[in-house]
Write a protein that holds these residues in place. Structure first.
Motif, PDB file in Angstrom:
ATOM      1  N   TRP A 716       6.799  31.855  -3.672  1.00  0.00           N
ATOM      2  CA  TRP A 716       5.640  31.009  -3.756  1.00  0.00           C
ATOM      3  C   TRP A 716       5.691  30.273  -4.964  1.00  0.00           C
ATOM      4  O   TRP A 716       5.214  29.251  -4.981  1.00  0.00           O
ATOM      5  CB  TRP A 716       4.476  32.359  -3.856  1.00  0.00           C
ATOM      6  N   LYS A 719       7.277  27.145  -4.169  1.00  0.00           N
ATOM      7  CA  LYS A 719       6.614  26.304  -3.312  1.00  0.00           C
ATOM      8  C   LYS A 719       5.436  25.587  -4.228  1.00  0.00           C
ATOM      9  O   LYS A 719       4.720  24.907  -3.718  1.00  0.00           O
ATOM     10  CB  LYS A 719       5.978  27.034  -2.207  1.00  0.00           C
ATOM     11  N   GLN A 724      -1.554  31.750  -4.948  1.00  0.00           N
ATOM     12  CA  GLN A 724      -1.784  32.378  -3.746  1.00  0.00           C
ATOM     13  C   GLN A 724      -1.636  33.818  -4.103  1.00  0.00           C
ATOM     14  O   GLN A 724      -1.944  34.600  -3.050  1.00  0.00           O
ATOM     15  CB  GLN A 724      -1.097  31.827  -2.724  1.00  0.00           C
TER      16      GLN A 724
END
Length: 825
Positions: A716, A719, A724
């Protein structure tokens, strides 16, 4: 191999290793219903309970002696007689060595004096706890139990189920087992139909009934071959697919290591045989497991079994080449087992792993499987198992105090001994001090360095020693002349290790809250009494913490090494572990500011650890349970039992066996066995994500891609979507710039190679920057060396730094600049 030769070899090796036999302090062997002493095949002498030597063991209940009319038909001379009870009756044994005891009851029915023992129906109690209920034996049965005995007596009571019924027993064995036979480790896994959970029950307090004891890959072992006189049976009848397994054996004795399994855990012959995967040479078909089904009884949804699996790598030709997985009832119980790392980096070194299994009444088996790991080399995939023990969990024994009269005399004797020892220490210290004053020149007292000091007992700085280098003993802040604290003081501080004062547990032992003299709160970490398994870690902890002091390192108050005890005493940390404040408890969630302050404090302590001496110290076990919080949430790094000195100036790393905690372990250190301070940085990076996401480093209950926190969070982060996976309790409270800086810092810590990771000084600077971005405080600068520069506007008290230490830590042009000056040292 010829079967006769193998049996001969086992016999010879058993005789050879008998010199290492365990000698229990409590050892009662009773031949029930007999008036004479009987020597059995394993050379033990059973006393007849009707003889003068053993008559005191039996109470005055209604009982009669029976003789087997057909003695030649029985398998043991113990079964030629029996004691029959027509009313509640008991045997009472004096206990000299309180702790775990093995109770073994023999039942072999025969017909005598119009009594058919197959019709016996009765209950057996041990110190008031039921170990057999409505028991009936239609053939020879040996029932075996492990139980904690904390009284000075053990009473075994036989009670007929009704007035018209009777109870009986042929032989009784009661003896103490080694005190480290069951280790109360908080990390024992609970395997249930719902997955793997942490098992917090103390193993040693459970009553365990033996169900299966299996010599995997080997032949039957009789009590003659076992130092605890147990019987081990072959595994062949339990294999689900016999063609999946292949026997492995060695003729070399096991390579026992301190802290690993012992001959009392399992005899040599168990560790000298195993089952391994039956893979033909050159075959690449590794997609199978070896599986055993062990039948067990079910008495309800809450039935639990204690499972101990024994391992000894007798199949590998080199270290770190065997990796495999363990499955229990279809659930992966231990992934990527590396016996080289677990067994102290030695081949053929015995080791065992404990699990507690909770089953449903629908299944009548415990299914145990082993299979290859993805970490294994394609041409070397294998899995092994040497032994299996399955025990039914019956009950938990409450630890009770000894009778008051005994306690008083024990206390009086301990106080007198402690007073004598303390007086002797004082006189010795005064004599040394007088001698040192004569020899040494007057010294000018230098001011303390704000961030650290040396303690006097192990002091190596010039201001703490005489001219001959010996430490000058003087009373410390806790009233003792050195770090040694008398055992009597510790017993008083913990109210004789009252169970109600237990605040934690771990592989080393229990942790108690205590109050020393002058009402000083302490945490008392007590190793398993009599065990020396944690001796290296015990000494390492004392050596490290006696030489360092820092606001963000847990302070060692003292230690005790008396009466086979290993006890460490620390300052008490009121708020417990960081982990408990993140997940797995009912504590209120920490705010983002609090979490940043805690991370900064822990980073500050680690940075000092790495840079506070010429070589520095590498912690090796950084995780959220080893970061403790005081009453104001100031973070302090704890547990230095695995610490190592860093490399010398002309070295890049320390070559050492892999130690640490699964999920936090530096993969480069794991692969190369080369330790640097960047290994701590990696572990700290995992902690940072743990703080951000409020979830464990390893969670086997999640989907495959989420099990490993570091891997999942890095995906994550790369990215650019770290928001999130933030702890839902923090959503909306973190400023984007602060989150971005925090995520980048954690990402850098988790770089694959140590050379690409930042130092702890860099990590500290970036975390403080993230804190400033969150609180809108003035950003600080860095000097041309990259070290943290002058800080203005930071609320040091919130991060848990007092004014003096704050100045020495972060308000100089170079971080810890006092460490490179004589005055600072």
């Amino acid at each position: 191999m010829d079967a006769k030769f193998l049996k001969f070899f086992i016999l010879i090796s058993s005789i050879f290793f008998s010199s290492f036999a365990f000698t229990p302090q409590d050892n009662y062997l009773i031949n029930c219903g007999s008036s004479t002493s009987t020597v059995v095949v394993d050379k033990r002498d059973f006393l007849g309970d009707s003889s003068n030597n053993a008559s005191d063991y039996l109470s005055k209940g209604k009982s009669i002696s029976l003789a087997n009319p057909n003695p030649v038909s029985v398998s043991s001379v113990l079964y030629t007689t029996a004691r029959l009870f027509t009313s509640a009756s008991s045997y009472t044994f004096k206990i000299k060595n309180t702790g775990t005891h093995l109770v073994r009851l023999h039942f072999s029915p025969f017909v005598s004096n119009n009594y058919d023992l197959k019709n016996g129906d009765f209950t057996v109690m041990a110190n008031g706890f039921s170990i057999l209920s409505r028991f009936v034996a239609n053939f020879t049965v040996v029932k075996e139990f492990f139980m904690m005995v904390e009284k000075v007596e053990l009473e075994i009571m036989f009670t007929p189920s009704s007035d018209s019924n009777f109870a009986y027993v042929n032989a009784i064995e009661v003896f103490s087992v080694p005190q480290d036979f069951f280790v109360d480790a908080g990390g024992v896994a609970l395997i249930s139909p719902d997955g793997i959970q942490e098992f917090r029950q103390n193993i040693s307090t459970l009553i365990l009934e033996t169900v299966h004891r299996i010599n995997v890959g080997g032949s039957k072992l009789t009590p003659f071959n076992d130092s605890l006189w147990r019987t081990w049976i072959p595994d062949e009848d339990f294999l689900v697919l016999k063609s999946a397994a292949k026997v492995a054996r060695t003729f070399d004795p096991p390579n026992y290591q301190p802290g690993g399994a012992t001959r009392e855990n399992a005899p040599d012959n168990v560790y000298m045989t195993a089952q391994q995967m039956n893979v033909a040479n050159g075959s690449l078909n590794f997609l199978f497991n070896i599986t055993w089904d062990f039948p067990v009884s079910r008495e309800g949804d809450d039935t639990m079994h204690f499972v101990r699996l024994h391992f000894c790598d007798i199949v590998s030709v080199a270290l770190n080449t065997l990796y495999f997985n363990i499955y229990i009832n279809g659930i992966i119980a231990y992934k990527d087992v590396d016996l080289s790392a677990l067994a102290f980096h030695e081949l053929a070194s015995p080791y065992y792993i404990d699990f507690v299994v909770k089953n449903t009444k629908d299944s009548g088996f415990e299914r145990i499987s082993i299979g290859p790991s993805d970490l294994s080399n394609t041409l070397r995939k294998n899995a092994i198992l040497n032994g299996v023990e399955i025990m039914k969990v019956l009950d938990s024994v409450p630890l009770k105090r000894r009778p008051k009269k005994n306690s008083v005399w024990i206390l009086v004797g301990s106080v007198l001994c402690g007073f004598f020892a303390l007086s002797l220490a004082i006189l010795t210290s005064l004599a040394i001090l007088k001698c040192c004053k004569r020899k040494s020149k007057p010294k000018t007292k230098r001011p303390d360095s704000g961030g650290w000091t040396f303690l006097r007992v192990y002091g190596s700085s010039s201001r703490d020693t005489g001219s001959d280098g010996n430490a000058l003993a003087s009373p410390g802040p806790y009233g003792y002349y050195d770090l040694k604290i008398p055992f009597t003081d510790i017993k008083l501080a913990t109210k004789d290790f009252d169970k109600n004062l237990i605040v934690g547990s771990g592989g080393f032992g229990m942790v108690y809250k205590g109050v020393l003299k002058d009402n000083i709160l302490v945490a008392v970490k007590r190793g398993m009494p009599g065990s020396r398994q944690g001796l290296p870690e015990f000494h390492t902890e004392i050596t490290v913490l006696s030489k360092i002091r820092h606001h963000h390192l847990v302070s060692l108050v003292g230690y005790c090494e008396e009466q086979s005890e290993m006890i460490l005493v620390y300052e008490y940390m009121e708020k417990g572990t960081l982990r408990n404040h993140l997940y797995g408890s009912d504590l209120p969630p920490l705010s983002w500011n609090q979490r940043l302050e805690i991370c900064i404090g822990a980073a500050r302590g680690l940075h000092y650890l790495h840079t506070g001496s010429a070589q520095g110290i590498i912690h090796r076990d950084i995780k959220s349970t080893n970061i403790l919080l005081d009453e104001t949430y100031v973070a302090k790094v704890a547990d230095f039992g695995l610490s190592k000195s860093g490399p010398c100036l002309n070295e890049t790393h320390v070559s050492t066996g892999v130690k640490g905690s699964f999920g936090y372990l530096d993969p480069e250190y794991y692969r190369r066995q080369q330790l640097t301070d960047k290994s701590d940085v990696y572990s700290f990076g995992v902690v940072l994500f743990e703080v951000l996401c409020a979830r464990p480093a390893i969670d086997p209950l999640l989907t495959r891609d989420q099990v490993n926190l570091a891997e999942w969070a890095m995906e994550w982060q790369k990215k650019g979507m770290i928001e999130q996976i933030v702890d839902p309790q923090l959503v909306g409270s973190i400023k984007p710039n602060s989150l971005k800086k925090f995520g980048e810092t954690a990402e850098k810590c988790l770089a694959d190679y140590g050379v690409d990771r930042p130092t702890m000084g860099d990590v500290l600077w970036n975390l403080e920057h993230a804190y400033q971005l969150q609180t809108n405080e003035r950003p600080r600068e860095r000097d041309d060396t990259g070290a943290p520069g002058v800080v203005t506007g930071v609320n040091l008290s919130r991060i848990g730094v007092d004014s003096v230490e704050g100045i020495s830590d972060i308000s100089t042009s170079r971080v810890f600049s006092q460490l490179i000056t004589n005055e600072g040292r």
